[in-house]
Scaffold this motif. Structure first.
Motif, PDB file in Angstrom:
ATOM      1  N   ALA A 104      36.813  43.704  35.896  1.00  0.00           N
ATOM      2  CA  ALA A 104      35.646  44.493  36.272  1.00  0.00           C
ATOM      3  C   ALA A 104      34.706  43.678  37.133  1.00  0.00           C
ATOM      4  CB  ALA A 104      34.922  44.969  35.009  1.00  0.00           C
TER       5      ALA A 104
ATOM      6  N   LYS B 138      37.490  43.212  42.893  1.00  0.00           N
ATOM      7  CA  LYS B 138      38.650  43.593  43.702  1.00  0.00           C
ATOM      8  C   LYS B 138      39.099  44.993  43.319  1.00  0.00           C
ATOM      9  CE  LYS B 138      40.823  39.521  43.215  1.00  0.00           C
ATOM     10  NZ  LYS B 138      41.965  38.657  43.035  1.00  0.00           N
ATOM     11  N   THR B 139      39.432  45.779  44.310  1.00  0.00           N
ATOM     12  CA  THR B 139      39.962  47.103  44.027  1.00  0.00           C
ATOM     13  C   THR B 139      41.233  47.291  44.829  1.00  0.00           C
ATOM     14  OG1 THR B 139      38.689  48.050  45.820  1.00  0.00           O
ATOM     15  CG2 THR B 139      37.712  48.146  43.636  1.00  0.00           C
TER      16      THR B 139
ATOM     17  N   THR C  22      42.203  50.532  45.555  1.00  0.00           N
ATOM     18  CA  THR C  22      42.151  51.895  46.061  1.00  0.00           C
ATOM     19  C   THR C  22      42.263  51.884  47.581  1.00  0.00           C
ATOM     20  OG1 THR C  22      40.632  52.357  44.276  1.00  0.00           O
ATOM     21  CG2 THR C  22      40.807  54.008  45.985  1.00  0.00           C
TER      22      THR C  22
ATOM     23  N   ALA D  25      35.665  50.301  37.495  1.00  0.00           N
ATOM     24  CA  ALA D  25      35.509  48.857  37.629  1.00  0.00           C
ATOM     25  C   ALA D  25      36.523  48.126  36.759  1.00  0.00           C
ATOM     26  CB  ALA D  25      34.095  48.448  37.222  1.00  0.00           C
ATOM     27  N   PHE D  26      36.724  48.638  35.555  1.00  0.00           N
ATOM     28  CA  PHE D  26      37.689  47.983  34.674  1.00  0.00           C
ATOM     29  C   PHE D  26      39.116  48.146  35.178  1.00  0.00           C
ATOM     30  CE2 PHE D  26      34.383  48.342  31.267  1.00  0.00           C
ATOM     31  CZ  PHE D  26      34.278  46.985  31.071  1.00  0.00           C
ATOM     32  N   THR D  27      39.372  49.220  35.900  1.00  0.00           N
ATOM     33  CA  THR D  27      40.745  49.472  36.327  1.00  0.00           C
ATOM     34  C   THR D  27      40.960  49.171  37.804  1.00  0.00           C
ATOM     35  OG1 THR D  27      40.138  51.775  36.616  1.00  0.00           O
ATOM     36  CG2 THR D  27      41.222  51.199  34.575  1.00  0.00           C
ATOM     37  N   ASP D  28      40.064  48.394  38.387  1.00  0.00           N
ATOM     38  CA  ASP D  28      40.227  47.966  39.776  1.00  0.00           C
ATOM     39  C   ASP D  28      40.236  49.123  40.778  1.00  0.00           C
ATOM     40  OD1 ASP D  28      40.220  45.403  39.079  1.00  0.00           O
ATOM     41  OD2 ASP D  28      42.335  44.997  39.417  1.00  0.00           O
ATOM     42  N   ARG D  29      39.465  50.132  40.476  1.00  0.00           N
ATOM     43  CA  ARG D  29      39.399  51.235  41.432  1.00  0.00           C
ATOM     44  C   ARG D  29      37.979  51.367  41.967  1.00  0.00           C
ATOM     45  NH1 ARG D  29      39.782  55.875  38.956  1.00  0.00           N
ATOM     46  NH2 ARG D  29      39.584  54.982  36.885  1.00  0.00           N
ATOM     47  N   ILE D  30      37.744  52.385  42.795  1.00  0.00           N
ATOM     48  CA  ILE D  30      36.413  52.569  43.364  1.00  0.00           C
ATOM     49  C   ILE D  30      35.676  53.723  42.693  1.00  0.00           C
ATOM     50  CG2 ILE D  30      35.138  53.112  45.461  1.00  0.00           C
ATOM     51  CD1 ILE D  30      37.389  51.848  47.042  1.00  0.00           C
TER      52      ILE D  30
ATOM     53  N   TYR E  34      46.787  48.490  35.979  1.00  0.00           N
ATOM     54  CA  TYR E  34      47.289  47.190  36.411  1.00  0.00           C
ATOM     55  C   TYR E  34      48.805  47.282  36.624  1.00  0.00           C
ATOM     56  CZ  TYR E  34      42.809  45.594  34.549  1.00  0.00           C
ATOM     57  OH  TYR E  34      41.479  45.450  34.278  1.00  0.00           O
TER      58      TYR E  34
END
Lengths: 153, 363, 553
Positions: A15, A19-20, A22, B61-66, C308
């Motif tokens: 979190a 880094k994302t 998407t 945020a926890f799953t690396d998305r926007i 992930y």
């Protein structure tokens, strides 16, 4: 308990690292491999109407209509039914049909996905790139010479 | 400490009545209603931010998305289309539902959680002290209100005429019973420390400094005084509000969504709302009982209004629930009950007895 | 944990004549299948024959049951193997009368025959005597006719009047006295069934008294599609669509292996290495998804682990896209090789893979922190969904499910194909028999796959430029001799993926049968979940890692 804390630490790390992965799709179109198989492009000038693509197509997606003199009249391809296996491109002796990298197509009804030769000709290249050149080097690898019986008609 | 003493003196309804120039019973009624209206709106606003927006952003945020980012700054305005979307959907009433209770359940759930806020001291905002009522049995009342929620879940589960819902409802009861007792017993240990059930007094009791290290004074919040009780309470609270790893009454992958399977449209929104308010109420109880209510953690930060601190603490708890959601698997129902009755209950009683001994001997 | 046991020497090898002697007068004829002797037996001696083969000759794995109709007879073929040495195969051929196709069920000997024979009954129409529950399995109960039988009328309307058949939606009239149990439909639209699987569960409180899987929602006649396609080109795109969760190349290899052996096609070594590399990349992608969805089932919501796992799978798919041109439906293998050489520039391609493999240990460590090290997950998965090895064998469970039950069985090693026997890697076996073991097996197999891929790219990088032969010369039209039969299997992502082909002298298969690992694995669900809680059933289902596209075909 330590395992739980470790799990929580791991997700928190993700979190906070910002880094994302998407892809904001319409704004940033993804890079696709030159080998990517999208909507077909058809060139009537090149086509010799040998009907090999029609024969090889696993699920009868391509339909060719010829007149009495075996001249091509229609070339229809249902891009909604197509399974994008690229066998038509593979058997085509003159590169008349080619799968572009273009994966963006929409229609209101299923029937609008039946493209005729004009529509197939007008399919745009994805990002304006003609992938044929990057595919060509590989092509000779198996259409070329070799031992044994060759039967490419 | 002077400010704190003032807070305990004048409550929100009284202030409103004074402002309107009313006194006596009419003043109390009018002031109370307006105050309740204000506080309910604050909570609803927070829920509106939390539900459609914050939860998505946090999970992302926890799953690396926007997550949402198209409408408004940081996608914040998604709240409006989302509200429209949720409210404009068709309210499907399945055949065979038990109408009165099926209709009542979605109202009881958010209402019970909102009622709990009546006795929560939320700190001051400028000259205004946001605290509706301060009865002597405040802590008992807030638990009483909060546990009405499980009635709503049972009603919803039973009335829906759906097996998944029924299972969800039954699970909710089993879980609530198993965790309510440790929750309250643990809170009792704080009551032993503070010597009162009155919320404002519990907050005031945490106002002193526990000790000072290198000029930084650690406040005597019960989270620091008795961290063991804090952790116990935190776990029991998570179970009480039904968040991961204790989201068994919903358990989407097992019983679809439990008691809310059959609900749609406005009723679903009410359930959703109720859940979030419940999380916030859980956070508020945590803040009041263990985290010094609306007090700033260090004196240097006291210039920030208490209400802001209070909101921060509630949101921290909300964030914590989402954090757990990202990382912790759901326990099984029998394991949950086992943890509740064999673990939590024993530990909470041990904590109570120990606290009683310590308080009796030392203080 | 991971150990490669040398094959025990005690696996005795019997010649076909030994077996014939063993079966004695049960044998009424001999047939020769490619790589397996075939014994024709009378339809009322199926159990006797199979029992003798299992108990006295050690053929303890009923891999597949194929049913087909000839002009003059029906036929069921039982493909038997040994778990200790799958290269030893035998086919038991059971002809049945054309007019009245009745054959004894093998269910009493191998539990896996239950579903396989139901499928045979459903599609071909052979009646199995002594079968505990001979109903349709893939098609709806109301279906008229058997689609793969010769007299099937394609144009017959399938709308059946109520009086002709019981209504599947009829009211439940079970007796009131039996009201301790509750009947619950889990699926076909349920968040945890990974597609359209319908599990009919009978609950006792929260505990499962009985579960029954209802399949066929995704039945697409894949076998018939392949029977109507040419060997040379048209079949290859379809295997991608069986196990469509990125295990495409593994499926393609199943068809390629069977068809190449059938037609005596040699595959150049270079192409074998590319195949091996691609297949292992697919296995990694498939196992990542299995991990993600299993976490999803146990954790509840779409949590971090799922994302992930998808992220890592996405990286693999990018590599596969560079290689094959597609992310899921690869159609990359051809009979006799692969369609494309590695993409140019090769260095960049190798670098991409290396980068990925370098990051992998770190990511796997993260999964171990997140998943396997998590106490609540251990609480949930250890000791639940237990599948003892004998039961697993009887049900024909293969792949990570079998290896999680301590069965040391991996076709890549035991029945080598491709380039596997030249490479250095281990077969992962865990003997916990529970959900946790299956999870561990998958996670460690990802590591092993990474090892294989690494060795493959080392080999490919140093391969001399003028020997990069990706395809042997294969005639444009393949017509295997009439009545040649072959059953060949590869290690798919979910287990043993077998293909049976009978050639009928044309350029299309006469019978094309898919032995789906998910189909056999899913059969073990009642064994794993009866008596357990609903959440454990869901977890067991997740740990089986089924793909309904492959179950229903």
């Amino acid at each position: 308990m330590i395992g739980l804390l470790k799990s929580m630490a791991t997700t928190m790390k993700h979190a906070l690292d910002g880094k994302t992965f998407t892809v904001e799709y319409p704004e940033t179109a993804p890079e696709v491999s030159p080998r990517f198989r999208g909507v077909h492009k058809f060139s009537q000038e090149r086509c010799i109407w040998c009907r090999q693509c029609e024969n090889v197509c696993p699920n009868d997606t391509i339909q060719i209509v010829q007149d009495d003199m075996r001249n091509g009249e229609q070339y229809n391809l249902h891009i909604g039914q197509c399974i994008y296996c690229r066998l038509c491109e593979e058997v085509c002796p003159v590169d008349a049909i080619l799968l572009t990298q273009n994966f963006e197509f929409t229609a209101d009804t299923k029937n609008e996905f039946v493209y005729n030769k004009e529509q197939l000709k007008n399919v745009p290249w994805y990002k304006g790139i003609d992938p044929l050149n990057s595919r060509n080097p590989d092509r000779s690898a198996w259409v070329g010479e070799g031992d044994g019986e060759i039967d490419y008609q | 400490m002077g400010a704190l003493a003032l807070q305990t003196e004048q409550l929100l309804p009284e202030q409103i009545a004074e402002l309107l120039g009313l006194s006596g019973v009419p003043g109390e009624i009018v002031g109370g209603l307006i105050g309740a209206f204000l506080i309910a709106n604050i909570m609803l606003t927070m829920t509106a931010i939390a539900g459609p927006w914050a939860k998505r952003k946090i999970t992302a945020a926890f799953t690396d998305r926007i997550a949402v980012n198209r409408i408004g700054p940081f996608g914040l305005l998604i709240i409006i289309p989302d509200a429209v979307r949720l409210l404009s959907k068709e309210l499907i009433v399945p055949e065979g539902v038990d109408r009165p209770s099926w209709d009542l359940a979605p109202i009881i759930l958010p209402a019970s959680a909102l009622l709990g806020f009546a006795v929560i001291p939320m700190g001051d905002l400028g000259p205004v002290n946001i605290h509706l009522a301060d009865p002597e049995a405040g802590l008992a009342i807030v638990f009483a209100f909060a546990s009405i929620a499980s009635v709503a879940l049972v009603m919803a589960g039973y009335a829906s005429n759906n097996k998944y819902s029924l299972m969800g409802g039954l699970r909710a009861v089993a879980q609530n019973i198993a965790y309510e007792i440790p929750l309250i017993i643990t809170a009792l240990s704080v009551v032993i420390f503070a010597g009162t059930l009155q919320m404002s007094e519990i907050v005031a009791a945490q106002g002193t400094a526990l000790f000072t290290i290198a000029g930084v004074s650690i406040p005597a919040w019960y989270a620091f005084v008795n961290p063991f009780a804090f952790v116990l309470f935190l776990v029991a609270n998570m179970a009480e509000i039904g968040r991961n790893p204790f989201d068994i009454p919903e358990a989407p992958t097992e019983i679809v969504a439990g008691y809310q399977t059959e609900y749609s449209s406005v009723y679903f929104v009410l359930f959703y709302l109720g859940e979030f308010i419940h999380i916030f109420l859980g956070g508020a109880i945590m803040a009041v009982v263990f985290l010094g209510g609306a007090a700033a953690p260090i004196p240097a930060l006291e210039f920030i209004p208490g209400f802001v601190w209070f909101v921060i603490k509630i949101w921290a708890f909300f964030l914590f629930t989402q954090w757990c959601r990202s990382a912790l698997p759901r326990v099984r129902i029998d394991q949950l009950i086992e943890i509740g009755w064999k673990g939590m209950l024993v530990l909470s009683f041990a904590n109570l007895v120990l606290t009683a001994i310590i308080v009796g001997v030392i203080i | 944990m991971s150990l490669e046991e040398p094959l025990p020497d005690t696996v005795q090898e019997q010649s076909a004549d030994d077996l014939e002697a063993l079966l004695g007068d049960l044998v009424i004829g001999r047939e020769e299948h490619i790589n397996a002797p075939g014994f024709v037996i009378r339809p009322d001696t199926v159990q006797e024959s199979l029992r003798r083969l299992r108990d006295d000759a050690g053929f303890d794995h009923l891999s597949c049951v194929t049913a087909q109709e000839y002009e003059d007879r029906f036929e069921s073929i039982y493909h038997l193997k040994k778990f200790d040495d799958p290269t030893q195969e035998v086919s038991v051929v059971v002809p049945a009368d054309k007019e009245n196709p009745v054959s004894q069920s093998a269910d009493a000997v191998f539990r896996t025959a239950d579903w396989h024979e139901r499928e045979a009954y459903d599609l071909v129409g052979i009646q199995y005597e002594d079968h505990p529950d001979l109903r349709r399995i893939l098609l709806p109960d109301t279906w008229q006719g058997h689609p793969l039988s010769m007299d099937y009328d394609q144009d017959q309307p399938q709308i059946v009047a109520l009086r002709e058949h019981a209504n599947p939606l009829q009211e439940d009239h079970r007796s009131e006295t039996d009201s301790d149990t509750m009947f619950l439909n889990i699926g076909p639209h349920h968040p945890a069934t990974h597609g359209v699987l319908h599990v009919k569960a009978t609950l006792e409180g929260e505990q499962i008294a009985d579960v029954e899987s209802d399949l066929g929602y995704l039945h697409r006649c894949e076998e018939q599609l392949c029977q109507n396609s040419t060997y040379r080109h048209q079949i290859m795109p379809y295997p991608d669509r069986w196990d469509y969760i990125s295990a495409g190349l593994l499926n393609e290899w199943a068809y390629a292996r069977a068809a190449e052996d059938l037609n005596d096609i040699e595959v150049p070594e270079y192409a074998q290495i590319i195949r091996t590399m691609g297949a292992e990349l697919c296995r990694m992608a498939a196992h990542f998804l299995a991990l993600g969805t299993f976490a999803l089932d146990v954790y509840g919501d779409f949590t971090a682990i799922f994302m992930y796992a998808i992220r890592d799978r996405e990286e693999v798919q990018n590599i596969l896209e560079d290689l094959t041109g597609q992310r899921l439906m690869f159609n990359y293998f051809r009979l006799g090789g692969v369609v494309w050489d590695l993409p140019e520039p090769r260095d960049e391609f190798f670098e991409n893979i290396r980068d990925y493999l370098d990051e992998l240990p770190e990511h796997l460590e993260e999964y171990h922190d997140l998943v396997t090290g998590n106490e609540i997950l251990q609480l949930r998965t250890i000791g639940t969904g237990v599948l003892p090895p004998e039961v697993a064998k009887s049900y024909g469970a293969t792949g990570p499910v079998a290896r999680g039950s301590g069965i040391d069985y991996d076709l890549r090693r035991d029945d080598p194909y491709g380039y596997y026997d030249e490479l250095d890697w281990d077969v992962i076996v865990e003997d916990g028999c529970d959900n946790y073991s299956r999870l561990l097996v998958r996670m460690q197999e990802v590591e092993q796959s990474a090892r294989i891929v690494e060795q493959c790219i080392d080999l490919l990088e140093d391969w001399p430029e003028d020997e990069r032969n990706i395809q042997s010369n294969v005639p444009r039209t393949l017509r295997p001799d009439d009545d040649t039969e072959i059953y060949r299997a590869v290690e798919g992502a979910k287990g043993e993926l077998g293909i049976y082909i009978r050639a009928d002298g044309t350029d299309k298969p006469g019978r094309f049968k898919i032995r789906s690992p998910c189909f056999s694995n899913l059969q073990t669900l009642p064994e794993m979940s009866n008596g357990e809680y609903v959440p454990d059933m869901i977890a067991a289902l997740g740990s089986l890692d089924i793909v309904l596209g492959e179950v229903d075909r």
